[in-house]
Design an enzyme around this catalytic site. Sequence first.
Site, PDB file in Angstrom:
ATOM      1  N   ALA B  12     -44.609  -6.830   6.486  1.00 51.21           N
ATOM      2  CA  ALA B  12     -45.220  -5.514   5.692  1.00 51.21           C
ATOM      3  C   ALA B  12     -43.612  -5.127   4.591  1.00 51.21           C
ATOM      4  CB  ALA B  12     -44.419  -4.629   7.353  1.00 51.21           C
ATOM      5  N   ASP B  70     -45.912 -16.737  -3.421  1.00 55.77           N
ATOM      6  CA  ASP B  70     -45.621 -18.093  -2.964  1.00 55.77           C
ATOM      7  C   ASP B  70     -44.144 -18.387  -3.523  1.00 55.77           C
ATOM      8  OD1 ASP B  70     -46.224 -20.721  -1.197  1.00 55.77           O
ATOM      9  OD2 ASP B  70     -46.123 -21.225  -2.143  1.00 55.77           O
ATOM     10  N   GLY B 156     -34.803 -14.997   4.997  1.00 49.09           N
ATOM     11  CA  GLY B 156     -34.755 -16.535   4.677  1.00 49.09           C
ATOM     12  C   GLY B 156     -33.201 -17.069   4.387  1.00 49.09           C
TER      13      GLY B 156
END
EC number: 3.6.1.66
Lengths: 199, 199
Positions: B12, B70, B156
Amino acid sequence: MSQRIVLASGNAGKLREFNAMLADLGIEFVRQSEFGVQDADETGLTFVENALIKARNAAQHTGMPAMADDSGIVVDALGGAPGLYSARYAGEHGDDAANNAKLLQALQDVPDAQRTARFYCCIVYLRHAEDQLPIIAEASWEGRILHSLSGANGFGYDPLFYVPTHGCSSAELPPEEKNRISHRGQALRKLHELLEKAG
Amino acid sequence: MSQRIVLASGNAGKLREFNAMLADLGIEFVRQSEFGVQDADETGLTFVENALIKARNAAQHTGMPAMADDSGIVVDALGGAPGLYSARYAGEHGDDAANNAKLLQALQDVPDAQRTARFYCCIVYLRHAEDQLPIIAEASWEGRILHSLSGANGFGYDPLFYVPTHGCSSAELPPEEKNRISHRGQALRKLHELLEKAG
């Protein structure tokens, strides 16, 4: 940078062009055929994936850094064909003459204004076979498809590619001029910039 | 351009970032999960190949244009690891905490000067599943790996990524500031430029 890089191509003209354009960076290209490397299967679905497949194959078999390009002609009236399949447009065993004949046939009822096309080139550089961060340079060269062959220089679709900036086909351009303005020439200049930045 | 594009991601926060950055081009992003599209297997060997695999999967299943990114963190002292495998560094079922713990462990004897690293992001745009000429935008964000976690924003590896220009970790940056200077923010700005040029 001062190093030898494998060029994933057997084309002598391409070798000269790459060497001429990148010599000032201390790069010397060697064709993969000199190491006995066979051509990779071009199974990619985009130019960049095919270029990566070819460069990776050369790097894997030589243990050296590798560079590869993939290029083609993209014709708007044909929805982008022959595109990725430009070299094999008239079949695996077709030659330039067969490809050009097929392109003329496909466009026979298409008027000038709708014969727009571009040559596209993607060059990739892999520092080694497992390099996850290839340097990628791409460029396009805009023109349109003629109604008949014109000019004896170049190769591939050059005799059918009208260059509006020069008022002739790309097969009528002197080779140095073509190398300066072509899709591959432009991509090589971008690559030169990116290699300089990467140090 | 005014169109809906599938975002090959279920995140999101990423959806908000893409929409905010490209709304002025008339683009509205929809997550692939809204069409029931499953994640593609990331079998590529480079970031750009993985992004293409994800975007192509989304375009194939929806018949719509698709975008994918990516990204990962590239640590010099680890020869570029975790790189492509950043999200799965501590295994398929590892989480951010496990990944960060593994990275700290791997670098435990490495002094500051050798803890240089960069976040990298590659975004691709496919007009349709067979598009041979994806628009590709990439960017890096330079920093170094801290010796312990710091900051509560982001996700992360953010708590371990020291941003020299700001003197703090990327998890200590306000989200708007991080989006402005991050690898993904920079890549989105490049993509914006490329989409404008492509018309």
